[in-house]
Design a protein around this motif. Structure first.
Motif, PDB file in Angstrom:
ATOM      1  N   ASN A 114       0.813  -1.220   0.000  1.00  0.00           N
ATOM      2  CA  ASN A 114       0.000   0.000   0.000  1.00  0.00           C
ATOM      3  C   ASN A 114       0.845   1.269   0.000  1.00  0.00           C
ATOM      4  N   SER A 115       2.137   1.127   0.292  1.00  0.00           N
ATOM      5  CA  SER A 115       3.040   2.269   0.259  1.00  0.00           C
ATOM      6  C   SER A 115       3.566   2.460  -1.161  1.00  0.00           C
ATOM      7  N   PRO A 116       3.760   3.706  -1.590  1.00  0.00           N
ATOM      8  CA  PRO A 116       4.327   3.916  -2.929  1.00  0.00           C
ATOM      9  C   PRO A 116       5.757   3.410  -3.053  1.00  0.00           C
ATOM     10  N   SER A 117       6.472   3.345  -1.920  1.00  0.00           N
ATOM     11  CA  SER A 117       7.848   2.843  -1.931  1.00  0.00           C
ATOM     12  C   SER A 117       8.197   2.378  -0.517  1.00  0.00           C
ATOM     13  N   SER A 118       8.366   1.075  -0.347  1.00  0.00           N
ATOM     14  CA  SER A 118       8.629   0.546   0.991  1.00  0.00           C
ATOM     15  C   SER A 118       9.932  -0.241   1.013  1.00  0.00           C
ATOM     16  N   SER A 119      10.386  -0.543   2.229  1.00  0.00           N
ATOM     17  CA  SER A 119      11.700  -1.153   2.395  1.00  0.00           C
ATOM     18  C   SER A 119      11.670  -2.190   3.519  1.00  0.00           C
ATOM     19  N   ILE A 120      12.388  -3.270   3.305  1.00  0.00           N
ATOM     20  CA  ILE A 120      12.554  -4.332   4.300  1.00  0.00           C
ATOM     21  C   ILE A 120      14.033  -4.451   4.625  1.00  0.00           C
ATOM     22  N   VAL A 121      14.350  -4.514   5.919  1.00  0.00           N
ATOM     23  CA  VAL A 121      15.730  -4.722   6.353  1.00  0.00           C
ATOM     24  C   VAL A 121      15.795  -5.959   7.237  1.00  0.00           C
ATOM     25  N   LEU A 122      16.651  -6.884   6.847  1.00  0.00           N
ATOM     26  CA  LEU A 122      16.893  -8.113   7.602  1.00  0.00           C
ATOM     27  C   LEU A 122      18.331  -8.096   8.115  1.00  0.00           C
ATOM     28  N   PHE A 123      18.658  -9.053   8.976  1.00  0.00           N
ATOM     29  CA  PHE A 123      19.987  -9.069   9.577  1.00  0.00           C
ATOM     30  C   PHE A 123      20.625 -10.446   9.450  1.00  0.00           C
ATOM     31  N   SER A 124      21.872 -10.442   9.031  1.00  0.00           N
ATOM     32  CA  SER A 124      22.677 -11.654   8.914  1.00  0.00           C
ATOM     33  C   SER A 124      23.853 -11.539   9.875  1.00  0.00           C
ATOM     34  N   ALA A 169      25.308 -19.273  11.637  1.00  0.00           N
ATOM     35  CA  ALA A 169      25.658 -19.087  10.231  1.00  0.00           C
ATOM     36  C   ALA A 169      24.667 -19.798   9.311  1.00  0.00           C
ATOM     37  N   SER A 170      24.152 -20.931   9.753  1.00  0.00           N
ATOM     38  CA  SER A 170      23.176 -21.665   8.940  1.00  0.00           C
ATOM     39  C   SER A 170      21.883 -20.872   8.796  1.00  0.00           C
ATOM     40  N   SER A 171      21.353 -20.383   9.912  1.00  0.00           N
ATOM     41  CA  SER A 171      20.101 -19.625   9.866  1.00  0.00           C
ATOM     42  C   SER A 171      20.265 -18.316   9.102  1.00  0.00           C
ATOM     43  N   LYS A 172      21.362 -17.625   9.358  1.00  0.00           N
ATOM     44  CA  LYS A 172      21.575 -16.338   8.706  1.00  0.00           C
ATOM     45  C   LYS A 172      21.904 -16.505   7.222  1.00  0.00           C
ATOM     46  N   GLU A 203      20.156 -14.478   4.052  1.00  0.00           N
ATOM     47  CA  GLU A 203      20.787 -13.821   2.907  1.00  0.00           C
ATOM     48  C   GLU A 203      20.167 -14.298   1.593  1.00  0.00           C
ATOM     49  N   GLY A 204      19.870 -15.589   1.507  1.00  0.00           N
ATOM     50  CA  GLY A 204      19.205 -16.097   0.310  1.00  0.00           C
ATOM     51  C   GLY A 204      17.812 -15.516   0.151  1.00  0.00           C
ATOM     52  N   ASN A 242      16.878  -5.449   1.701  1.00  0.00           N
ATOM     53  CA  ASN A 242      18.319  -5.492   1.937  1.00  0.00           C
ATOM     54  C   ASN A 242      18.616  -6.149   3.278  1.00  0.00           C
ATOM     55  N   CYS A 243      19.868  -6.500   3.461  1.00  0.00           N
ATOM     56  CA  CYS A 243      20.297  -7.226   4.657  1.00  0.00           C
ATOM     57  C   CYS A 243      21.609  -6.623   5.158  1.00  0.00           C
ATOM     58  N   ILE A 244      21.742  -6.547   6.475  1.00  0.00           N
ATOM     59  CA  ILE A 244      22.979  -6.083   7.102  1.00  0.00           C
ATOM     60  C   ILE A 244      23.652  -7.272   7.776  1.00  0.00           C
ATOM     61  N   ALA A 245      24.951  -7.437   7.514  1.00  0.00           N
ATOM     62  CA  ALA A 245      25.723  -8.536   8.102  1.00  0.00           C
ATOM     63  C   ALA A 245      26.809  -7.950   9.000  1.00  0.00           C
ATOM     64  N   PRO A 246      26.528  -7.781  10.284  1.00  0.00           N
ATOM     65  CA  PRO A 246      27.526  -7.201  11.184  1.00  0.00           C
ATOM     66  C   PRO A 246      28.552  -8.229  11.641  1.00  0.00           C
ATOM     67  N   SER A 247      29.680  -7.730  12.111  1.00  0.00           N
ATOM     68  CA  SER A 247      30.560  -8.530  12.945  1.00  0.00           C
ATOM     69  C   SER A 247      30.080  -8.357  14.383  1.00  0.00           C
ATOM     70  N   ILE A 248      30.853  -8.824  15.337  1.00  0.00           N
ATOM     71  CA  ILE A 248      30.417  -8.769  16.727  1.00  0.00           C
ATOM     72  C   ILE A 248      30.120  -7.331  17.137  1.00  0.00           C
ATOM     73  N   THR A 249      28.968  -7.151  17.778  1.00  0.00           N
ATOM     74  CA  THR A 249      28.471  -5.830  18.139  1.00  0.00           C
ATOM     75  C   THR A 249      28.148  -5.813  19.625  1.00  0.00           C
ATOM     76  N   ASP A 250      28.436  -4.714  20.269  1.00  0.00           N
ATOM     77  CA  ASP A 250      28.249  -4.608  21.723  1.00  0.00           C
ATOM     78  C   ASP A 250      26.775  -4.399  22.051  1.00  0.00           C
ATOM     79  N   THR A 251      26.048  -5.492  22.110  1.00  0.00           N
ATOM     80  CA  THR A 251      24.629  -5.490  22.448  1.00  0.00           C
ATOM     81  C   THR A 251      24.380  -6.583  23.487  1.00  0.00           C
ATOM     82  N   PRO A 252      23.207  -6.584  24.132  1.00  0.00           N
ATOM     83  CA  PRO A 252      22.901  -7.664  25.083  1.00  0.00           C
ATOM     84  C   PRO A 252      22.994  -9.051  24.467  1.00  0.00           C
TER      85      PRO A 252
END
Length: 231
Positions: free
Chosen positions: A111-121, A136-139, A143-144, A160-170
């Motif tokens: 319903n949006s004229p232009s929308s975006s999805i962001v996933l994480f690997s 790595a298997s799930s992520k 990516e696929g 699109n998808c973001i693939a971080p290295s180790i990040t200081d989060t809980p």
């Protein structure tokens, strides 16, 4: 301003991303599973268990301009100590949870004229790390899915998808629970530091808005250079 749904908005990257978008004036709809959201400024907050048989997403607005799926898990174990059921459980959270949310919200995105999805690997999909077979298997499946849905949903919905290295989060708390561990992990990266939730949130916010209107089907590595540089 955009209507954006953040799945897993109570902590870590999801919370930082929500704060970022709210500060920019967007209408943010956030979900949590156990940890309640206390930050002010959300348009709507809803408890949601993506592992359930059915998802109550009736609070999502009819026009949805973006979704970020932030729930995740990091379980590092030797392969021989992982039960097949562990792989299934991880896949349910990291991959099938996102599938269920996206299928439920696809009419709203359309319903949006232009929308975006962001996933994480994770950078561990591209690089071989000890004890990372679960995540790595799930992520890798994420990516696929990113590339496939980007092709299927073009030109109206970007994926699109973001693939971080180790990040200081809980989520990475046990891996970074001392200054020695933080420093050791920092030294593995060419930029000699570990990522913060804000580092990843800044990139996710960019991908969710029209500032990235010509980017789709990408797996972007926010990883301090570890996946492509040797210094």
């Amino acid at each position: 301003m955009a209507n954006i749904l953040i799945i897993g908005a109570s902590s870590g990257i999801g919370l930082s991303l929500s704060k970022n978008l709210i500060a920019d004036g967007h209408r943010v709809f956030g979900t949590f599973r156990k940890t309640e959201i206390t930050h002010q400024g959300f348009e709507k907050i809803q408890q949601l268990d993506v592992l359930g048989d059915s998802l109550d997403l009736g609070f999502v607005p009819e026009i949805l301009d973006g979704i970020a799926y932030c729930p995740g898990a990091i379980q590092l174990k030797p392969f021989l100590r992982i039960k097949p059921s562990d792989f299934i459980d991880d896949y349910q959270l990291q991959f099938l949870g996102s599938v269920k949310v996206l299928q439920a919200c696809l009419p709203n995105l359309k319903n949006s004229p232009s929308s975006s999805i962001v996933l994480f690997s994770t950078v561990a999909v591209q690089l071989g790390f000890n004890f990372h077979s679960l995540v790595a298997s799930s992520k890798g499946a994420i990516e696929g899915l990113t590339r496939t849905l980007a092709a299927e949903f073009a030109p109206k919905i970007r994926v699109n998808c973001i693939a971080p290295s180790i990040t200081d989060t809980p989520l990475a708390g046990t891996l970074l629970n001392s200054e020695e561990k933080k420093e050791a992990n920092a030294q593995r990266h060419p930029l000699k530091k570990i990522g913060t939730s804000e580092d990843i949130a800044n990139l996710a916010a960019f991908l969710l808005t029209d500032k990235s209107a010509w980017i789709t089907g990408q797996v972007l590595h926010a990883d301090g250079g570890i996946s492509s540089l040797k210094v």
